[in-house]
Write a protein that holds these residues in place. Structure first.
Motif, PDB file in Angstrom:
ATOM      1  N   UNK A 185       0.799  -1.219   0.000  1.00 27.81           N
ATOM      2  CA  UNK A 185       0.000   0.000   0.000  1.00 27.81           C
ATOM      3  C   UNK A 185       0.831   1.267   0.000  1.00 27.81           C
ATOM      4  N   UNK A 186       1.729   1.414   0.969  1.00 26.86           N
ATOM      5  CA  UNK A 186       2.553   2.620   1.014  1.00 26.86           C
ATOM      6  C   UNK A 186       3.850   2.332   1.759  1.00 26.86           C
ATOM      7  N   UNK A 187       4.824   3.224   1.519  1.00 26.99           N
ATOM      8  CA  UNK A 187       6.051   3.288   2.307  1.00 26.99           C
ATOM      9  C   UNK A 187       6.241   4.730   2.728  1.00 26.99           C
ATOM     10  N   UNK A 188       6.708   4.927   3.950  1.00 29.57           N
ATOM     11  CA  UNK A 188       6.903   6.291   4.438  1.00 29.57           C
ATOM     12  C   UNK A 188       8.186   6.372   5.242  1.00 29.57           C
ATOM     13  N   UNK A 189       8.776   7.564   5.237  1.00 32.05           N
ATOM     14  CA  UNK A 189       9.972   7.829   6.036  1.00 32.05           C
ATOM     15  C   UNK A 189       9.938   9.292   6.433  1.00 32.05           C
ATOM     16  N   UNK A 190      10.278   9.560   7.684  1.00 29.85           N
ATOM     17  CA  UNK A 190      10.183  10.929   8.148  1.00 29.85           C
ATOM     18  C   UNK A 190      11.157  11.250   9.254  1.00 29.85           C
ATOM     19  N   UNK A 191      11.092  12.469   9.710  1.00 31.86           N
ATOM     20  CA  UNK A 191      11.881  12.930  10.838  1.00 31.86           C
ATOM     21  C   UNK A 191      11.009  13.878  11.647  1.00 31.86           C
ATOM     22  N   UNK A 192      11.096  13.769  12.973  1.00 29.32           N
ATOM     23  CA  UNK A 192      10.351  14.665  13.843  1.00 29.32           C
ATOM     24  C   UNK A 192      11.240  15.068  15.008  1.00 29.32           C
ATOM     25  N   UNK A 193      10.984  16.269  15.531  1.00 30.58           N
ATOM     26  CA  UNK A 193      11.758  16.800  16.650  1.00 30.58           C
ATOM     27  C   UNK A 193      10.804  17.247  17.740  1.00 30.58           C
ATOM     28  N   UNK A 194      11.152  16.924  18.995  1.00 29.24           N
ATOM     29  CA  UNK A 194      10.392  17.352  20.162  1.00 29.24           C
ATOM     30  C   UNK A 194      11.288  18.232  21.026  1.00 29.24           C
ATOM     31  N   UNK A 195      10.816  19.443  21.291  1.00 25.06           N
ATOM     32  CA  UNK A 195      11.604  20.427  22.027  1.00 25.06           C
ATOM     33  C   UNK A 195      10.889  20.736  23.324  1.00 25.06           C
ATOM     34  N   UNK A 196      11.482  20.431  24.485  1.00 27.48           N
ATOM     35  CA  UNK A 196      10.795  20.695  25.746  1.00 27.48           C
ATOM     36  C   UNK A 196      10.671  22.186  26.022  1.00 27.48           C
ATOM     37  N   UNK A 197       9.449  22.619  26.358  1.00 22.34           N
ATOM     38  CA  UNK A 197       9.199  24.005  26.746  1.00 22.34           C
ATOM     39  C   UNK A 197       9.096  24.134  28.256  1.00 22.34           C
ATOM     40  N   UNK A 198       8.423  23.170  28.877  1.00 22.66           N
ATOM     41  CA  UNK A 198       8.361  23.056  30.331  1.00 22.66           C
ATOM     42  C   UNK A 198       8.497  21.577  30.659  1.00 22.66           C
ATOM     43  N   UNK A 199       8.320  21.224  31.933  1.00 22.76           N
ATOM     44  CA  UNK A 199       8.426  19.825  32.338  1.00 22.76           C
ATOM     45  C   UNK A 199       7.392  18.961  31.642  1.00 22.76           C
ATOM     46  N   UNK A 200       6.219  19.510  31.327  1.00 21.74           N
ATOM     47  CA  UNK A 200       5.134  18.697  30.760  1.00 21.74           C
ATOM     48  C   UNK A 200       4.674  19.158  29.382  1.00 21.74           C
ATOM     49  N   UNK A 201       5.293  20.179  28.819  1.00 23.67           N
ATOM     50  CA  UNK A 201       4.877  20.695  27.513  1.00 23.67           C
ATOM     51  C   UNK A 201       6.051  20.644  26.545  1.00 23.67           C
ATOM     52  N   UNK A 212       4.060  15.236   3.920  1.00 21.89           N
ATOM     53  CA  UNK A 212       3.168  15.795   4.940  1.00 21.89           C
ATOM     54  C   UNK A 212       4.003  16.491   6.007  1.00 21.89           C
ATOM     55  N   UNK A 213       3.640  17.729   6.335  1.00 17.61           N
ATOM     56  CA  UNK A 213       4.296  18.461   7.401  1.00 17.61           C
ATOM     57  C   UNK A 213       3.395  18.569   8.609  1.00 17.61           C
ATOM     58  N   UNK A 214       3.998  18.635   9.817  1.00 16.85           N
ATOM     59  CA  UNK A 214       3.245  18.727  11.057  1.00 16.85           C
ATOM     60  C   UNK A 214       3.953  19.659  12.029  1.00 16.85           C
ATOM     61  N   UNK A 215       3.150  20.372  12.832  1.00 13.92           N
ATOM     62  CA  UNK A 215       3.713  21.219  13.874  1.00 13.92           C
ATOM     63  C   UNK A 215       2.654  21.405  14.955  1.00 13.92           C
ATOM     64  N   UNK A 216       3.102  21.508  16.218  1.00 16.34           N
ATOM     65  CA  UNK A 216       2.147  21.700  17.304  1.00 16.34           C
ATOM     66  C   UNK A 216       2.793  21.524  18.649  1.00 16.34           C
ATOM     67  N   UNK A 217       1.950  21.372  19.674  1.00 16.14           N
ATOM     68  CA  UNK A 217       2.444  21.169  21.037  1.00 16.14           C
ATOM     69  C   UNK A 217       1.775  19.940  21.645  1.00 16.14           C
ATOM     70  N   UNK A 218       2.462  19.323  22.592  1.00 14.66           N
ATOM     71  CA  UNK A 218       1.950  18.178  23.325  1.00 14.66           C
ATOM     72  C   UNK A 218       2.071  18.443  24.817  1.00 14.66           C
ATOM     73  N   UNK A 219       0.992  18.168  25.538  1.00 16.03           N
ATOM     74  CA  UNK A 219       0.955  18.344  26.987  1.00 16.03           C
ATOM     75  C   UNK A 219       0.755  16.978  27.611  1.00 16.03           C
ATOM     76  N   UNK A 220       1.640  16.582  28.524  1.00 15.66           N
ATOM     77  CA  UNK A 220       1.503  15.321  29.246  1.00 15.66           C
ATOM     78  C   UNK A 220       1.174  15.605  30.698  1.00 15.66           C
ATOM     79  N   UNK A 221       0.362  14.755  31.287  1.00 17.13           N
ATOM     80  CA  UNK A 221      -0.045  14.956  32.688  1.00 17.13           C
ATOM     81  C   UNK A 221      -0.344  13.604  33.331  1.00 17.13           C
TER      82      UNK A 221
END
Length: 274
Positions: free
Chosen positions: A223-239, A265-274
């Motif tokens: 069906x498909x093949x995909x390859x990507x790269x993503x970066x996560x940059x900490x803003x606070x302890x949980x964000x 496909x491009x993506x950008x946003x924030x993640x909050x963990x709790x």
């Protein structure tokens, strides 16, 4: 009988020896079972919280569903989509967890059957089990769009290591509003090696898929093949801030609705963990 001086001295010495032995024995009894002042403090593991969660607020250039370019964006990045999601994990003990989650597709690409710009609302529930570096996840999903509900059952096996390999069985049990597609199965396998660059966490996901006949309106096969790269940059302890890009190559004999076989496909946003 009156004792002579030498005998009196010997008697006094004997009494002193007995008293000394008794004192030493009593001291030993008082100290028995008491921890040494140099003994390390006992290690108390923190108790795992009963509920943990992840809130993700992402903007994507495409809505990609197992290789399908849902809004037919092709090679264009001109119409970004808002994709919020929330997942809760309930710790049941002994490696088991109960999972609840939801994901939304928000845009103005078409008149919404749900309301405002909300084009789709997905919800899921299921169970996870972790043992050692292995994790097993079984989920039931309901994808609500087009005044109907597409029903999905997913089973995933993942192994935590440098490559983080996994295999996912994605089964459509009710096609709902996806009237041009049939029920069936997508088998997806992939890896996601990671690295750190200072405080930044990098991931390099790679995936391949196989469709059964008519799952995406076409033949059975790759069906498909995909390859990507993503970066996560900490803003606070949980964000954390997240940014990434993924290239997809799709087989137009299997996934017949995509306007282009290859796209990014491009993506950008924030993640909050709790």
């Amino acid at each position: 009988m009156k004792l002579t001086l030498p005998y009196q001295g010997l008697l006094r010495a004997s009494r002193l020896a007995v008293l000394s032995a008794a004192a030493l024995l009593a001291a030993g009894q008082l100290q028995a079972g008491e921890p040494s002042a140099k003994a390390p403090a006992p290690v108390i593991e923190p108790e795992a919280p009963f509920v943990t969660g992840t809130l993700s607020l992402m903007v994507d250039t495409h809505f990609v569903s197992y290789g399908q370019d849902v809004w037919a964006a092709g090679q264009s990045w001109q119409d970004p989509l808002f994709h919020p999601s929330l997942e809760l994990n309930f710790n049941l003990g002994s490696g088991f967890s109960f999972i609840l989650g939801t994901w939304w597709d928000v845009n103005d690409n078409a008149a919404s059957s749900i309301g405002d710009r909300i084009q789709e609302v997905d919800v899921w529930a299921g169970f996870g089990y972790a043992v050692g570096d292995w994790k097993f996840t079984l989920l039931y999903q309901a994808w609500m769009y087009g005044s109907s509900t597409e029903e999905i059952v997913d089973f995933k096996v993942a192994y935590s290591s440098f490559l983080n390999p996994y295999i996912l069985l994605h089964g459509r049990t009710d096609r709902g509003a996806a009237t041009t597609f049939g029920e069936g199965l997508v088998v997806q396998a992939g890896i996601a090696p990671g690295a750190s660059l200072g405080p930044v966490s990098l991931s390099f996901p790679i995936a391949l898929s196989y469709d059964t006949y008519d799952f995406h309106g076409g033949q059975a096969g790759f069906g498909f093949a995909s390859a990507g790269v993503s970066a996560s940059i900490p803003l606070t302890k949980s964000i954390t801030a997240n940014i990434g890009a993924t290239y997809y190559y799709t087989n137009d004999n299997v996934i017949v609705t995509n306007p282009d076989e290859g796209f990014v496909m491009g993506s950008a946003g924030i993640t909050v963990t709790f």
